[in-house]
Design a protein around this motif. Structure first.
Motif, short mmCIF file in Angstrom:
data_model
loop_
_atom_site.label_atom_id
_atom_site.label_comp_id
_atom_site.label_asym_id
_atom_site.label_seq_id
_atom_site.Cartn_x
_atom_site.Cartn_y
_atom_site.Cartn_z
N TRP A 1 24.67 -33.74 26.42
CA TRP A 1 24.27 -34.36 25.19
C TRP A 1 25.48 -35.00 24.55
O TRP A 1 26.60 -34.54 24.68
N LEU A 2 25.24 -36.09 23.86
CA LEU A 2 26.28 -36.83 23.15
C LEU A 2 25.77 -37.15 21.75
O LEU A 2 24.60 -37.45 21.56
N LYS A 3 26.66 -37.10 20.79
CA LYS A 3 26.28 -37.48 19.43
C LYS A 3 26.87 -38.85 19.16
O LYS A 3 28.08 -39.04 19.23
N ILE A 4 25.99 -39.81 18.89
CA ILE A 4 26.42 -41.18 18.64
C ILE A 4 25.86 -41.60 17.28
O ILE A 4 24.64 -41.62 17.09
N ARG A 5 26.76 -41.87 16.36
CA ARG A 5 26.37 -42.25 14.99
C ARG A 5 25.39 -41.27 14.36
O ARG A 5 24.36 -41.66 13.80
N GLY A 6 25.68 -39.99 14.51
CA GLY A 6 24.88 -38.95 13.88
C GLY A 6 23.58 -38.59 14.58
O GLY A 6 22.85 -37.73 14.11
N ARG A 7 23.26 -39.22 15.71
CA ARG A 7 22.03 -38.92 16.45
C ARG A 7 22.38 -38.39 17.83
O ARG A 7 23.27 -38.90 18.49
N TRP A 8 21.62 -37.40 18.28
CA TRP A 8 21.83 -36.83 19.60
C TRP A 8 21.19 -37.72 20.67
O TRP A 8 20.09 -38.22 20.49
N HIS A 9 21.91 -37.88 21.76
CA HIS A 9 21.41 -38.57 22.94
C HIS A 9 21.68 -37.65 24.12
O HIS A 9 22.68 -36.93 24.15
N TYR A 10 20.82 -37.71 25.09
CA TYR A 10 20.95 -36.84 26.25
C TYR A 10 21.27 -37.68 27.48
O TYR A 10 20.62 -38.67 27.75
N TRP A 11 22.31 -37.23 28.17
CA TRP A 11 22.77 -37.96 29.34
C TRP A 11 22.23 -37.24 30.57
O TRP A 11 22.63 -36.13 30.88
N PHE A 12 21.30 -37.87 31.23
CA PHE A 12 20.72 -37.34 32.46
C PHE A 12 21.50 -37.93 33.63
O PHE A 12 21.67 -39.14 33.71
N VAL A 13 21.95 -37.07 34.52
CA VAL A 13 22.66 -37.52 35.71
C VAL A 13 22.01 -36.85 36.92
O VAL A 13 21.85 -35.64 36.96
N VAL A 14 21.63 -37.67 37.90
CA VAL A 14 21.10 -37.16 39.15
C VAL A 14 22.22 -37.28 40.16
O VAL A 14 22.74 -38.38 40.40
N LEU A 15 22.62 -36.16 40.73
CA LEU A 15 23.77 -36.10 41.63
C LEU A 15 23.30 -35.80 43.05
O LEU A 15 22.42 -34.95 43.24
N ASP A 16 23.86 -36.49 44.01
CA ASP A 16 23.59 -36.19 45.42
C ASP A 16 24.45 -34.99 45.79
O ASP A 16 25.67 -35.04 45.65
N VAL A 17 23.84 -33.92 46.26
CA VAL A 17 24.58 -32.70 46.52
C VAL A 17 25.57 -32.85 47.68
O VAL A 17 26.62 -32.24 47.68
N ALA A 18 25.26 -33.69 48.64
CA ALA A 18 26.14 -33.87 49.81
C ALA A 18 27.42 -34.60 49.43
O ALA A 18 28.52 -34.19 49.83
N THR A 19 27.31 -35.67 48.65
CA THR A 19 28.49 -36.47 48.31
C THR A 19 29.06 -36.12 46.93
O THR A 19 30.18 -36.50 46.63
N GLU A 20 28.27 -35.43 46.12
CA GLU A 20 28.62 -35.11 44.74
C GLU A 20 28.88 -36.37 43.91
O GLU A 20 29.67 -36.37 42.98
N LEU A 21 28.20 -37.45 44.27
CA LEU A 21 28.29 -38.70 43.53
C LEU A 21 26.97 -38.95 42.79
O LEU A 21 25.90 -38.60 43.29
N PRO A 22 27.04 -39.57 41.61
CA PRO A 22 25.80 -39.85 40.87
C PRO A 22 24.94 -40.89 41.57
O PRO A 22 25.42 -41.89 42.06
N VAL A 23 23.66 -40.60 41.62
CA VAL A 23 22.67 -41.53 42.15
C VAL A 23 22.08 -42.33 41.00
O VAL A 23 21.80 -43.51 41.12
N LEU A 24 21.93 -41.64 39.86
CA LEU A 24 21.35 -42.27 38.67
C LEU A 24 21.94 -41.58 37.44
O LEU A 24 22.08 -40.36 37.42
N ALA A 25 22.30 -42.38 36.45
CA ALA A 25 22.80 -41.85 35.18
C ALA A 25 22.12 -42.64 34.06
O ALA A 25 22.17 -43.86 34.05
N VAL A 26 21.48 -41.93 33.14
CA VAL A 26 20.71 -42.56 32.08
C VAL A 26 20.98 -41.84 30.77
O VAL A 26 20.97 -40.61 30.71
#
Length: 186
Positions: A1-26
């Motif tokens: 979670w991140l707080k930006i200008r007083g509002r919470w936003h949630y950072w979703f990250v889908v990680l590939d377990v084999a490479t440990e690299l993000p597949v998707l970040a939103v």
């Protein structure tokens, strides 16, 4: 979670377990069921649909990828034992009398041992005052036991936790974000 200008936003990250690299970040304003469905849709559009997902157990994740096998992180489960005990028992003596047996449940690489330990805990649940906890673990057992003894399925979300710790060091140094756009760019 991140707080930006007083509002919470949630950072979703889908990680590939084999490479440990993000597949998707939103970065989304909610971690609701619709947000998880949207992430699942994005993964399907990327043609990178995992067969197995491992999560910390947020209820909305059940909507993420309905066809994927959902495994719960055993580390988060073990943390939940201590949290549950502190909510339901007042003294350290009461907590310490129950904690070892509850934590020991998944401290093995054998699924049969887990089932036997759970059966023993069920038998003693009323005496120990942990009946609701045992019932909840019994309901979640299919999602918790899948990675026990498995070389293919990870038992914890350690890879994503490492990823977020590295980001947290950056985030703390930077002092936050001033807009959603700047957060998404970084």
């Amino acid at each position: 979670w991140l707080k930006i200008r007083g509002r919470w936003h949630y950072w979703f990250v889908v990680l590939d377990v084999a490479t440990e690299l993000p597949v998707l970040a939103v970065l989304l304003p909610s971690r609701s069921q619709w947000a998880c469905r949207w992430i699942g849709r994005q993964l399907r559009l990327l043609k990178h649909v995992p067969r197995v997902i491992i999560t910390d157990g947020l209820q909305a994740y059940a909507s993420l990828l309905p066809g994927a096998k959902h495994v719960l992180c055993r580390f988060h489960h073990q943390q939940g034992v201590t949290h549950w005990l502190k909510q339901h028992f007042a003294t350290e003596a009461e907590i310490n009398a129950r904690k070892p047996a509850m934590k020991r449940l998944f401290q093995t690489r054998d699924k049969r041992t887990v089932r036997r330990r759970l059966a023993r805990l069920k038998a003693r649940a009323a005496e120990l005052g942990i009946t609701p906890w045992v019932r909840r673990v019994d309901e979640k057992l299919p999602q918790l036991i899948g990675s026990v003894g498995s070389v293919r399925l990870p038992s914890t979300t350690n890879a994503i936790e490492r990823f977020f710790r590295a980001f947290q060091r950056f985030y703390a140094t930077r002092g936050g974000f001033h807009s959603v756009l700047s957060a998404k760019r970084e």
